[in-house]
Write a protein that holds these residues in place. Sequence first.
Motif, PDB file in Angstrom:
ATOM      1  N   GLN A   1     -12.025 -29.905 -18.416  1.00 59.55           N
ATOM      2  CA  GLN A   1     -11.169 -29.739 -19.602  1.00 59.55           C
ATOM      3  C   GLN A   1     -10.748 -28.288 -19.778  1.00 59.55           C
ATOM      4  O   GLN A   1      -9.589 -28.015 -20.097  1.00 59.55           O
ATOM      5  CB  GLN A   1     -11.901 -30.246 -20.846  1.00 59.55           C
ATOM      6  CG  GLN A   1     -12.048 -31.740 -20.891  1.00 59.55           C
ATOM      7  CD  GLN A   1     -12.935 -32.194 -22.044  1.00 59.55           C
ATOM      8  OE1 GLN A   1     -13.534 -31.383 -22.732  1.00 59.55           O
ATOM      9  NE2 GLN A   1     -12.997 -33.508 -22.241  1.00 59.55           N
TER      10      GLN A   1
ATOM     11  N   GLU B   1      -8.076 -27.622 -17.230  1.00 55.64           N
ATOM     12  CA  GLU B   1      -6.803 -28.219 -17.648  1.00 55.64           C
ATOM     13  C   GLU B   1      -6.145 -27.391 -18.759  1.00 55.64           C
ATOM     14  O   GLU B   1      -4.942 -27.169 -18.748  1.00 55.64           O
ATOM     15  CB  GLU B   1      -7.011 -29.666 -18.118  1.00 55.64           C
ATOM     16  CG  GLU B   1      -7.410 -30.626 -17.021  1.00 55.64           C
ATOM     17  CD  GLU B   1      -6.296 -30.889 -16.028  1.00 55.64           C
ATOM     18  OE1 GLU B   1      -5.111 -30.781 -16.400  1.00 55.64           O
ATOM     19  OE2 GLU B   1      -6.619 -31.198 -14.864  1.00 55.64           O
ATOM     20  N   ARG B   2      -6.950 -26.951 -19.744  1.00 57.18           N
ATOM     21  CA  ARG B   2      -6.401 -26.121 -20.829  1.00 57.18           C
ATOM     22  C   ARG B   2      -5.859 -24.812 -20.278  1.00 57.18           C
ATOM     23  O   ARG B   2      -4.815 -24.331 -20.714  1.00 57.18           O
ATOM     24  CB  ARG B   2      -7.470 -25.842 -21.888  1.00 57.18           C
ATOM     25  CG  ARG B   2      -7.665 -26.970 -22.857  1.00 57.18           C
ATOM     26  CD  ARG B   2      -8.440 -26.545 -24.099  1.00 57.18           C
ATOM     27  NE  ARG B   2      -9.706 -25.890 -23.803  1.00 57.18           N
ATOM     28  CZ  ARG B   2     -10.882 -26.503 -23.756  1.00 57.18           C
ATOM     29  NH1 ARG B   2     -10.961 -27.799 -23.997  1.00 57.18           N
ATOM     30  NH2 ARG B   2     -11.977 -25.831 -23.488  1.00 57.18           N
TER      31      ARG B   2
ATOM     32  N   LEU C   1      -4.594 -24.311 -17.323  1.00 59.51           N
ATOM     33  CA  LEU C   1      -3.338 -24.585 -16.620  1.00 59.51           C
ATOM     34  C   LEU C   1      -2.190 -24.879 -17.576  1.00 59.51           C
ATOM     35  O   LEU C   1      -1.030 -24.735 -17.202  1.00 59.51           O
ATOM     36  CB  LEU C   1      -3.521 -25.735 -15.631  1.00 59.51           C
ATOM     37  CG  LEU C   1      -4.370 -25.418 -14.405  1.00 59.51           C
ATOM     38  CD1 LEU C   1      -4.536 -26.659 -13.547  1.00 59.51           C
ATOM     39  CD2 LEU C   1      -3.788 -24.280 -13.594  1.00 59.51           C
ATOM     40  N   GLU C   2      -2.494 -25.281 -18.804  1.00 62.06           N
ATOM     41  CA  GLU C   2      -1.452 -25.543 -19.797  1.00 62.06           C
ATOM     42  C   GLU C   2      -1.006 -24.274 -20.518  1.00 62.06           C
ATOM     43  O   GLU C   2       0.058 -24.265 -21.123  1.00 62.06           O
ATOM     44  CB  GLU C   2      -1.966 -26.571 -20.815  1.00 62.06           C
ATOM     45  CG  GLU C   2      -2.129 -27.958 -20.219  1.00 62.06           C
ATOM     46  CD  GLU C   2      -2.857 -28.903 -21.157  1.00 62.06           C
ATOM     47  OE1 GLU C   2      -3.161 -28.497 -22.298  1.00 62.06           O
ATOM     48  OE2 GLU C   2      -3.136 -30.031 -20.733  1.00 62.06           O
ATOM     49  N   GLN C   3      -1.823 -23.230 -20.471  1.00 57.49           N
ATOM     50  CA  GLN C   3      -1.464 -21.973 -21.138  1.00 57.49           C
ATOM     51  C   GLN C   3      -0.323 -21.300 -20.391  1.00 57.49           C
ATOM     52  O   GLN C   3      -0.065 -21.577 -19.227  1.00 57.49           O
ATOM     53  CB  GLN C   3      -2.661 -21.016 -21.169  1.00 57.49           C
ATOM     54  CG  GLN C   3      -3.798 -21.487 -22.017  1.00 57.49           C
ATOM     55  CD  GLN C   3      -4.994 -20.559 -21.909  1.00 57.49           C
ATOM     56  OE1 GLN C   3      -4.978 -19.594 -21.158  1.00 57.49           O
ATOM     57  NE2 GLN C   3      -6.033 -20.865 -22.667  1.00 57.49           N
ATOM     58  N   ARG C   4       0.329 -20.406 -21.109  1.00 56.63           N
ATOM     59  CA  ARG C   4       1.418 -19.656 -20.487  1.00 56.63           C
ATOM     60  C   ARG C   4       0.925 -18.236 -20.235  1.00 56.63           C
ATOM     61  O   ARG C   4       0.694 -17.466 -21.163  1.00 56.63           O
ATOM     62  CB  ARG C   4       2.627 -19.660 -21.397  1.00 56.63           C
ATOM     63  CG  ARG C   4       3.852 -19.026 -20.774  1.00 56.63           C
ATOM     64  CD  ARG C   4       5.077 -19.258 -21.647  1.00 56.63           C
ATOM     65  NE  ARG C   4       6.203 -18.524 -21.126  1.00 56.63           N
ATOM     66  CZ  ARG C   4       7.098 -19.035 -20.300  1.00 56.63           C
ATOM     67  NH1 ARG C   4       6.996 -20.281 -19.933  1.00 56.63           N
ATOM     68  NH2 ARG C   4       8.108 -18.300 -19.869  1.00 56.63           N
TER      69      ARG C   4
ATOM     70  N   THR D   1      -0.493 -18.937 -14.457  1.00 56.74           N
ATOM     71  CA  THR D   1       0.096 -20.278 -14.534  1.00 56.74           C
ATOM     72  C   THR D   1       1.587 -20.258 -14.216  1.00 56.74           C
ATOM     73  O   THR D   1       2.111 -21.228 -13.672  1.00 56.74           O
ATOM     74  CB  THR D   1      -0.145 -20.909 -15.917  1.00 56.74           C
ATOM     75  OG1 THR D   1       0.382 -20.052 -16.934  1.00 56.74           O
ATOM     76  CG2 THR D   1      -1.622 -21.154 -16.150  1.00 56.74           C
TER      77      THR D   1
ATOM     78  N   ARG E   1      -2.373 -28.024 -10.028  1.00 58.08           N
ATOM     79  CA  ARG E   1      -3.827 -28.234 -10.107  1.00 58.08           C
ATOM     80  C   ARG E   1      -4.451 -28.099  -8.727  1.00 58.08           C
ATOM     81  O   ARG E   1      -5.513 -27.510  -8.569  1.00 58.08           O
ATOM     82  CB  ARG E   1      -4.138 -29.605 -10.695  1.00 58.08           C
ATOM     83  CG  ARG E   1      -3.880 -29.699 -12.164  1.00 58.08           C
ATOM     84  CD  ARG E   1      -3.885 -31.134 -12.650  1.00 58.08           C
ATOM     85  NE  ARG E   1      -3.511 -31.251 -14.053  1.00 58.08           N
ATOM     86  CZ  ARG E   1      -2.287 -31.123 -14.537  1.00 58.08           C
ATOM     87  NH1 ARG E   1      -1.291 -30.870 -13.719  1.00 58.08           N
ATOM     88  NH2 ARG E   1      -2.045 -31.245 -15.821  1.00 58.08           N
TER      89      ARG E   1
END
Length: 166
Positions: free
Chosen positions: A6, A9-10, A12-15, A19, A34
Amino acid sequence: MDGLRQRFERFLEQRNLATEALGALEAKTGVDKRYLATGAATLLSLYLLFGIKAIESPSKEDDTVWLTYWVVYGLFGLAEFFSDLLLSWFPFYYAGKCAFLLFCMAPGPWNGAHMLYHRIIRPLFLKHHEAVDSIVSDISGRALDVAAGMTKDAGKVSMTQLQKAK
C-alpha cells in the motif's frame, strides 16, 4: 506485506520527480510503472548486496577503493554543508555535483576519488595529522571527564532520592 504494498502504491500515485520519470518511461516503453519501479528497486538491492560482498572479499584492494571514495565524499559533503546555500544559486550546480560524484566513482585510472585523495587530501592529512590527533585526543579526554562527572552526579542524585523515599 500488504502495508508495504500500500505504501508503494501511494508512493507511485504521488507527483514527484521519481514518479514523473517512471511515467515518462512507462509512456516510452509501454511497461507499467509498477514493474519499472520494482525492477529499479531490485537492481539497487542487488547492487547493495554485491557491495556487501565486496566488503567481505579477502582482497583489500576493493575495500581501499571504496574507503577512498567515502573519504572524498565525506569531505565533499562537509564542504557542501557549509556552502550549499551559496552554491545552489549557480546554474547546473546539481548536474555538476552529480558529474563530480560519478567522476569520483569511475573505475580504473580515471577514478576521481583516488586522484583527489592522493594529490590533495593525503598530503594535507600527512602534513597536519599530528595536530589533528592531538586535538581529537584532548577532546576525547575532556568528553570522558564530563561523562565520568555526569555519572558520578547521577549516582549522587539517585542515592539522595532513594534516601528520601525511605
